[in-house]
Motif scaffolding. Structure first.
Motif, mmCIF file in Angstrom:
data_model
loop_
_atom_site.group_PDB
_atom_site.id
_atom_site.type_symbol
_atom_site.label_atom_id
_atom_site.label_comp_id
_atom_site.label_asym_id
_atom_site.label_seq_id
_atom_site.Cartn_x
_atom_site.Cartn_y
_atom_site.Cartn_z
ATOM 1 N N GLY A 121 0.693 -1.153 0.110
ATOM 2 C CA GLY A 121 0.074 -0.069 -0.080
ATOM 3 C C GLY A 121 0.873 1.073 -0.056
ATOM 4 O O GLY A 121 0.309 2.367 0.628
ATOM 5 N N LEU A 122 1.972 1.292 -0.651
ATOM 6 C CA LEU A 122 2.813 2.558 -0.605
ATOM 7 C C LEU A 122 2.556 3.502 -1.724
ATOM 8 O O LEU A 122 3.211 4.600 -1.555
ATOM 9 N N GLU A 123 1.797 3.140 -2.788
ATOM 10 C CA GLU A 123 1.443 4.081 -3.612
ATOM 11 C C GLU A 123 0.474 5.088 -3.293
ATOM 12 O O GLU A 123 -0.270 4.554 -2.297
ATOM 13 N N LEU A 124 0.215 6.095 -3.939
ATOM 14 C CA LEU A 124 -0.903 6.986 -3.741
ATOM 15 C C LEU A 124 -2.296 6.438 -3.781
ATOM 16 O O LEU A 124 -2.411 5.519 -4.598
ATOM 17 N N ASP A 125 -3.215 6.945 -2.886
ATOM 18 C CA ASP A 125 -4.311 6.266 -3.125
ATOM 19 C C ASP A 125 -5.042 6.404 -4.560
ATOM 20 O O ASP A 125 -4.952 7.504 -5.221
ATOM 21 N N LYS A 126 -5.870 5.418 -5.084
ATOM 22 C CA LYS A 126 -6.141 5.160 -6.308
ATOM 23 C C LYS A 126 -7.205 6.532 -6.664
ATOM 24 O O LYS A 126 -7.327 6.739 -7.738
ATOM 25 N N ARG A 127 -7.670 7.191 -5.635
ATOM 26 C CA ARG A 127 -8.834 8.211 -5.741
ATOM 27 C C ARG A 127 -8.047 9.628 -6.005
ATOM 28 O O ARG A 127 -8.793 10.301 -6.057
ATOM 29 N N ILE A 128 -6.739 9.548 -5.917
ATOM 30 C CA ILE A 128 -5.917 10.697 -6.267
ATOM 31 C C ILE A 128 -6.200 10.972 -7.602
ATOM 32 O O ILE A 128 -5.637 10.345 -8.571
ATOM 33 N N GLY A 129 -6.884 12.204 -8.024
ATOM 34 C CA GLY A 129 -7.325 12.338 -9.484
ATOM 35 C C GLY A 129 -6.310 13.401 -10.208
ATOM 36 O O GLY A 129 -6.682 13.730 -11.356
ATOM 37 N N PHE A 130 -5.222 13.684 -9.836
ATOM 38 C CA PHE A 130 -4.367 14.392 -10.482
ATOM 39 C C PHE A 130 -2.926 13.901 -10.725
ATOM 40 O O PHE A 130 -2.494 13.063 -9.903
ATOM 41 N N GLN A 131 -2.052 14.586 -11.596
ATOM 42 C CA GLN A 131 -0.678 14.055 -11.847
ATOM 43 C C GLN A 131 0.319 15.098 -10.857
ATOM 44 O O GLN A 131 0.365 16.205 -11.601
ATOM 45 N N PRO A 132 0.928 14.831 -10.234
ATOM 46 C CA PRO A 132 1.768 15.625 -9.315
ATOM 47 C C PRO A 132 3.071 16.079 -10.223
ATOM 48 O O PRO A 132 3.302 15.420 -11.105
ATOM 49 N N ASP A 133 3.356 17.557 -9.838
ATOM 50 C CA ASP A 133 4.663 17.896 -10.799
ATOM 51 C C ASP A 133 5.857 17.234 -10.153
ATOM 52 O O ASP A 133 6.932 17.407 -10.956
ATOM 53 N N MET A 134 5.774 16.685 -8.895
ATOM 54 C CA MET A 134 6.924 16.059 -8.285
ATOM 55 C C MET A 134 6.306 14.922 -7.199
ATOM 56 O O MET A 134 5.285 15.500 -6.547
ATOM 57 N N ASP A 135 6.734 13.811 -7.103
ATOM 58 C CA ASP A 135 6.361 12.914 -6.006
ATOM 59 C C ASP A 135 7.878 12.655 -5.352
ATOM 60 O O ASP A 135 8.839 12.104 -6.098
ATOM 61 N N ILE A 136 7.675 12.713 -3.962
ATOM 62 C CA ILE A 136 8.802 12.413 -3.392
ATOM 63 C C ILE A 136 8.764 11.270 -2.343
ATOM 64 O O ILE A 136 7.573 11.440 -1.662
ATOM 65 N N VAL A 137 9.707 10.689 -2.105
ATOM 66 C CA VAL A 137 9.540 9.561 -1.401
ATOM 67 C C VAL A 137 10.198 9.859 -0.187
ATOM 68 O O VAL A 137 11.633 10.483 -0.235
ATOM 69 N N LYS A 138 9.788 9.965 1.045
ATOM 70 C CA LYS A 138 10.520 10.152 2.290
ATOM 71 C C LYS A 138 10.606 9.177 3.228
ATOM 72 O O LYS A 138 9.640 8.273 3.290
#
Length: 225
Positions: A121-138
């Motif tokens: 379950g490490l990915e963004l929730d499937k209900r997130i409906g936008f493409q981020p300009d940047m995705d950061i793993v922390k």
């Protein structure tokens, strides 16, 4: 070695282990420190959406979200992101994935394994409906522990952050404090924040306001800008 010596040694080891564990947990969730920005030269705003991952939005044995609460909050986050991108403002998402064998052991023991390496379950929730300009793993609560985030904000001239996501009492709080300590103006889209502990979140929110965070409603942002 006498029995009492053995008992004393065991107690000492347990105390040292407990202290180390407490220190490690504080490090995972406390705000980080960094260089203060020149806010006058950074006129851009950005939306920072924290850790809206499948692991953290699902119901588990120990964590039960109110009915429809997550759906509503994610809808507000989607609306905030659409508005920000329509204004030409960057939208950044983060995902929390814990590092280190001992940390992942603690998360497995105390946190149901949520956010641990190997979880499904490490990915963004499937209900997130936008493409981020940047995705950061922390790997800790405060997103400013990531050099990628600071570099991105600098490149885009960002001096004001709107924060949404979860959990209000942990990653949201520590990231907001990390941003304040670096000189950013911080807005909290409070109706787009999720917390599994509503009472605790009321106290955390009051603390953030006392330290300079501005509370805004997602519906107000579109009108105000």
């Amino acid at each position: 070695m006498s029995m009492w010596s053995v008992v004393g040694l065991v107690v000492l080891v347990l105390l040292i282990g407990a202290g180390y564990t407490a220190q490690r947990l504080m490090r995972l969730q406390g705000p980080t420190q960094g260089d203060v920005i020149d806010k006058a030269s950074r006129g851009q705003s950005a939306l920072l959406v924290l850790d809206v991952q499948e692991d953290f939005t699902k119901d588990t044995k120990a964590r039960q979200w109110p009915a429809a609460f997550v759906e509503e909050r994610i809808a507000r986050i989607n609306a905030l992101a659409a508005e920000a991108q329509a204004r030409g403002e960057p939208v950044i998402t983060t995902r929390l994935i814990y590092e280190g064998g001992y940390t992942n052991f603690l998360i497995g023991l105390l946190g149901e394994g949520l956010g641990a390496k190997g979880s499904d379950g490490l990915e963004l929730d499937k209900r997130i409906g936008f493409q981020p300009d940047m995705d950061i793993v922390k790997s800790v609560g405060d997103a400013f522990a990531s050099e990628e985030l600071e570099a991105f904000l600098k490149t885009h001239g960002v001096g004001r952050l709107r924060i949404a996501g979860l959990d209000g009492c942990y990653c949201v709080k520590s990231t907001a404090l990390g941003a304040l300590g670096r000189g950013y103006a911080v807005e909290l889209a409070e109706d787009a924040v999720l917390s599994i502990d509503p009472k605790g979140w009321t106290d955390c929110r009051a603390e953030l306001v006392s330290k300079g965070v501005q509370l805004v409603k997602s519906a107000e942002l579109a009108v105000a800008q």
